[in-house]
Design an enzyme around this catalytic site. Structure first.
Site, PDB file in Angstrom:
ATOM      1  CG  ASP A 111      30.459  20.475  38.946  1.00 20.86           C
ATOM      2  OD1 ASP A 111      30.575  20.157  40.130  1.00 20.86           O
ATOM      3  OD2 ASP A 111      29.396  20.864  38.469  1.00 20.86           O
ATOM      4  CB  CYS A 114      28.223  28.247  16.894  1.00 19.66           C
ATOM      5  SG  CYS A 114      27.960  27.678  18.576  1.00 19.66           S
ATOM      6  CB  CYS A 154      23.633  30.524  15.298  1.00 22.18           C
ATOM      7  SG  CYS A 154      22.462  30.603  16.647  1.00 22.18           S
ATOM      8  CB  CYS A 179      22.309  36.849  27.561  1.00 22.89           C
ATOM      9  SG  CYS A 179      22.829  37.096  29.272  1.00 22.89           S
ATOM     10  CB  CYS A 186      26.302  34.686  34.080  1.00 24.02           C
ATOM     11  SG  CYS A 186      25.481  33.124  33.807  1.00 24.02           S
ATOM     12  CB  CYS A 246      19.664  31.632  33.954  1.00 20.26           C
ATOM     13  SG  CYS A 246      19.114  32.374  32.399  1.00 20.26           S
ATOM     14  CB  CYS A 299      22.409  31.132  26.802  1.00 23.91           C
ATOM     15  SG  CYS A 299      23.209  30.117  28.030  1.00 23.91           S
ATOM     16  CB  CYS A 339      20.981  26.553  21.901  1.00 20.71           C
ATOM     17  SG  CYS A 339      22.229  25.765  20.868  1.00 20.71           S
TER      18      CYS A 339
END
Ligand code: SF4
Length: 372
Positions: free
Chosen positions: A129, A183, A186, A193, A209, A236, A239, A243
């Protein structure tokens, strides 16, 4: 054994959990990225706008690239919140040493192996990254998972708690089948959030966010988003925590006292860190990125959200902090907590404050504190 299989085996030996190959052809996600940036959803992350053409086309990033080797290394999810209002929360990825350092070392070792096994001179570059690379898009195309509605890369067995790295090389290796979106119907992450940062499935407004607000944002947190930050002070995981694909990995209920203290540190203790103490505690960890002033800004917000007046003396002290950002957010927290001591301190600070932004925070906080 084929070269691709040998690379896979060596990557697993080096501690990666998943490895996949994809071509270096342009990515469909570059169009999405351009429109996402146009919508302003990247907030102050100006660096994302640089080298846009290269981001979407690995062969422009590394001339002659034919293959991208995508790698994932899982990390341990955070412990569930203790519910103690005096403690903040730090995202799981940030709890260990800076992952850039050890992941790059693993990639370097893997590249050494590839160069030795290739049978010809090869060219390649690796990223964690750090470069203009659409790593999640590449990882999906290399079969490492799918991009969930929470925008994280998700693997059916290992969930989404993973660091990613990639090697762009001029070697030609057979591509893997891309990941399939699982997904379904869902929408748990969108509902969980607290700042409504997931404005639609697969669409994140980074400006809302909590990870952006606590890590990337350089200035003041917009007032209307502070309450939603809850106890999060760096990153954070909400989310990801909700899951279902993380159910297996997120089922930890217990941890050592040290683990809990690191993941959920005392907010008042953090607010009292001077520069040297901040460096000693968070140097060479991902938290260093936000600097002392960024962390203490979020700590003050978390204390305001905690609603415990035992934090008032520490926040009053923070009104004298050398950083306007810390003073302004400490004022906001005192306004939320209210009480005589908070009101007096805010009024006194307002008499002496020379920074206009902090003076505005003090005035609003004083009005807030005077309501109770
Ligand atoms: Fe997809 Fe549900 Fe996970 Fe969100 S919580 S990423 S919708 S599976």
């Amino acid at each position: 054994m084929s070269l691709a299989d040998a690379i896979r085996a060596r990557a697993l030996e080096l501690g990666f959990d998943r490895v996949g190959f994809t071509s270096a052809e342009p990515l469909a996600g570059r169009v999405f990225l351009a429109s996402w940036l146009d919508l302003g959803y990247a907030g102050g992350m100006e660096y994302l706008k640089r080298h846009l053409d290269r981001r979407g086309d690995p062969a422009l990033q590394v001339p002659g690239a034919r293959t991208v080797i995508c790698l994932a290394a899982g990390y341990t999810p955070a412990l569930p919140s203790s519910g103690d209002p005096g403690r903040g929360r730090i995202s799981a990825y940030a709890l260990g040493p800076d992952y850039h350092l050890w992941l790059v070392e693993r990639l370097r070792l893997l590249w050494g192996f590839i160069a030795a096994e290739a049978g010809r001179s090869v060219h390649g570059r690796w990223y964690v990254d750090t470069g203009p690379v659409l790593e999640r898009e590449l990882a999906v195309r290399a079969g490492l998972g799918w991009r969930g509605k929470n925008t994280c890369l998700i693997d059916q067995r290992q969930g989404s708690y993973a660091f990613l790295g990639e090697i762009l090389t001029d070697l030609e290796l057979p591509g893997d089948a891309p990941g399939i979106d699982r997904c379904g119907t869902c929408t748990r992450c969108l509902e969980a959030c607290p700042t409504q940062a997931l404005v639609a499935p697969y669409l994140l407004d980074a400006r809302r966010c909590i990870a952006y607000l606590t890590v990337e944002l350089k200035g003041a947190v917009p007032r209307e988003l502070r309450e939603g930050m809850g106890a999060w002070i760096f990153g954070c995981d909400l989310c990801q925590e909700v899951c279902p694909w993380n159910r297996r990995s997120a089922s930890r209920e217990t941890g050592s006292t040290e683990e809990r203290a690191a993941a959920q540190p005392s907010l008042v203790e953090l607010l009292e860190l001077d520069r040297k103490a901040f460096k000693a505690r968070f140097g060479h960890t991902p938290v260093e990125r936000t600097r002392r002033r960024g962390l203490l800004r979020s700590v003050a917000v978390a204390l305001g959200n905690a609603g415990d007046r035992r934090a008032v003396p520490a926040l009053v002290q923070a009104l004298l902090d050398e950083e306007p950002l810390v003073r302004g957010h400490a004022a906001w927290a005192l306004g939320r907590l209210g009480g005589d001591q908070a009101r007096q301190a805010l009024a006194q600070a307002l008499d002496h404050e020379s920074d206009p932004a902090v003076a505005e925070e003090l005035g609003l906080a004083l009005a807030d504190a005077s309501r109770d």
